[in-house]
Design a protein around this motif. Structure first.
Motif, PDB file in Angstrom:
ATOM      1  N   GLU A   1      35.680  34.435  32.533  1.00 54.96           N
ATOM      2  CA  GLU A   1      35.733  33.024  32.961  1.00 54.96           C
ATOM      3  C   GLU A   1      34.805  32.758  34.155  1.00 54.96           C
ATOM      4  OE1 GLU A   1      39.290  30.632  34.835  1.00 54.96           O
ATOM      5  OE2 GLU A   1      39.928  31.775  33.066  1.00 54.96           O
ATOM      6  N   ARG A   2      34.875  33.650  35.152  1.00 57.84           N
ATOM      7  CA  ARG A   2      34.054  33.425  36.356  1.00 57.84           C
ATOM      8  C   ARG A   2      32.575  33.702  36.083  1.00 57.84           C
ATOM      9  NH1 ARG A   2      36.690  36.927  40.057  1.00 57.84           N
ATOM     10  NH2 ARG A   2      38.583  37.037  38.852  1.00 57.84           N
TER      11      ARG A   2
ATOM     12  N   ARG B   1      29.873  38.021  44.666  1.00 52.80           N
ATOM     13  CA  ARG B   1      29.424  36.669  44.306  1.00 52.80           C
ATOM     14  C   ARG B   1      28.549  36.074  45.417  1.00 52.80           C
ATOM     15  NH1 ARG B   1      32.382  32.587  40.666  1.00 52.80           N
ATOM     16  NH2 ARG B   1      31.056  30.778  40.824  1.00 52.80           N
TER      17      ARG B   1
ATOM     18  N   ASN C   1      26.660  28.808  34.200  1.00 51.23           N
ATOM     19  CA  ASN C   1      26.466  27.348  34.206  1.00 51.23           C
ATOM     20  C   ASN C   1      25.778  26.896  35.488  1.00 51.23           C
ATOM     21  OD1 ASN C   1      27.637  27.054  31.754  1.00 51.23           O
ATOM     22  ND2 ASN C   1      29.707  26.673  32.562  1.00 51.23           N
ATOM     23  N   GLN C   2      26.112  27.573  36.578  1.00 49.12           N
ATOM     24  CA  GLN C   2      25.549  27.170  37.872  1.00 49.12           C
ATOM     25  C   GLN C   2      24.081  27.587  38.030  1.00 49.12           C
ATOM     26  OE1 GLN C   2      28.174  28.435  40.988  1.00 49.12           O
ATOM     27  NE2 GLN C   2      26.952  27.506  42.597  1.00 49.12           N
TER      28      GLN C   2
ATOM     29  N   GLU D   1      31.146  32.846  33.297  1.00 50.23           N
ATOM     30  CA  GLU D   1      30.683  31.601  32.657  1.00 50.23           C
ATOM     31  C   GLU D   1      30.331  30.556  33.720  1.00 50.23           C
ATOM     32  OE1 GLU D   1      33.080  32.012  28.461  1.00 50.23           O
ATOM     33  OE2 GLU D   1      33.566  30.305  29.753  1.00 50.23           O
ATOM     34  N   GLU D   2      31.174  30.470  34.740  1.00 51.02           N
ATOM     35  CA  GLU D   2      30.904  29.536  35.854  1.00 51.02           C
ATOM     36  C   GLU D   2      29.535  29.818  36.467  1.00 51.02           C
ATOM     37  OE1 GLU D   2      35.277  29.604  37.734  1.00 51.02           O
ATOM     38  OE2 GLU D   2      33.639  29.878  39.183  1.00 51.02           O
TER      39      GLU D   2
END
Ligand SMILES: NC(=O)c1ccc[n+]([C@@H]2O[C@H](COP(=O)([O-])OP(=O)(O)OC[C@H]3O[C@@H](n4cnc5c(N)ncnc54)[C@H](O)[C@@H]3O)[C@@H](O)[C@H]2O)c1
Length: 261
Positions: A41-42, A20, A48-49, A44-45
């Motif tokens: 889930e991560r 990351r 979005n960022q 998707e984060e």
């Protein structure tokens, strides 16, 4: 911050930890990054960022088709592929060889080698033709465990040595078209996952104890964070490294100059 301006990168395991941090640094340097990870889930984060600077693919590095899909996505989104970072990995939690049952040993071998070793073979195979077109490069995340004992148990240490063997042979076979290098981080504060077959044989360690242990084991006395390693990846991915292949940059607080104490 434009060392990777216009580059298209495919990176595995980019939803967490070192992957990351590298993803974020590469985007800051102007790259478009395609990430394959199993954590929906991560991912998707991240999407979005970072919006259009990132493509997020949910999948598993042990599945060749998932790598092929990720490479196709990178080429569709950014027009080409310049860099592969094979990084997704799992850990054995320092499980002791003589304390693990033969069944758990075998299950752990299958699982850890499928992700840490086969995952790198498959990523490189899926990317190679596109990388030839751009005269691109491959970077593996290896580890101090690729050189020294006591960076993990036998499964992890053997897998990291195997990654280095793969790196050297690929650097030889893929020259002059593709450079192949690695970064070898030392112990780093991440959520690196202990595989289930070895969980019963491993003590859980809290973050504070882990930080203290990492700090006392390297000469620079650093409890390393993922961000500490990104400079080495940016260098190897960039055109500044056009004469570098078959090399491993250790980013480990100086494990090679450890004395006995
Ligand atoms: N943390 C350390 O101390 C350390 C030290 C040296 C090297 N490394 C290496 O760094 C790399 C990244 O590990 P990290 O410490 O950042 O851990 P991490 O758990 O924070 O990140 C690993 C990522 O890989 C993903 N992943 C794991 N298995 C996968 C699979 N089968 N398919 C798709 N994605 C998968 C996870 O979901 C996670 O997002 C690994 O190769 C690890 O061996 C870690």
């Amino acid at each position: 911050m434009t060392q990777l301006k216009g580059k298209s990168v495919y990176l595995t395991g980019g939803a967490s930890g070192i992957g990351r941090a590298v993803t974020e640094a590469f985007i800051a340097e102007g790259a478009g990054v395609t990430v394959l990870d199993r954590s929906v889930e991560r991912l998707e984060e991240l999407k979005n960022q970072y919006g259009d600077a990132i493509q997020c693919i949910a999948g598993d590095v042990t599945n060749y088709g998932d790598h092929v899909g990720a490479v196709r996505t990178a080429v569709e989104a950014y027009g080409k592929l310049d860099v592969l970072v094979a990084n997704a990995g799992v850990f054995d939690g320092f499980a002791k060889f003589d304390q693990v049952s033969p069944e758990a040993l075998s299950d752990a071998y299958e699982m850890l080698f499928s992700i840490n070793v086969k995952g790198y073979f498959l990523a490189a195979k899926a990317a190679v033709e596109e990388l030839k077109k751009t005269k691109g490069n491959i970077i593996f995340t290896v580890s101090g465990a690729g050189f020294y004992p006591d960076g993990g148990g036998v499964w992890y240490t053997a897998s990291k040595h195997a990654q280095i063997g793969l790196l050297r042979q690929l650097a030889f076979e893929l020259a002059p078209d593709i450079r192949v290098n690695a970064v070898a981080p030392g112990g780093t504060l991440t959520a690196l996952h202990v595989i289930p077959p070895l969980a019963p044989f491993v003590k859980t360690v809290d973050n504070e104890t882990k930080a203290r242990s990492i700090k006392t084991r390297n000469p620079l006395r650093i409890a390393m964070e993922s961000e500490d390693h990104v400079g080495a990846y940016v260098l190897l991915a960039s055109d500044c490294a056009r004469a570098i292949t078959g090399e491993i940059i250790s980013s480990d607080g100086g494990l090679a100059v450890r004395g006995l104490s």
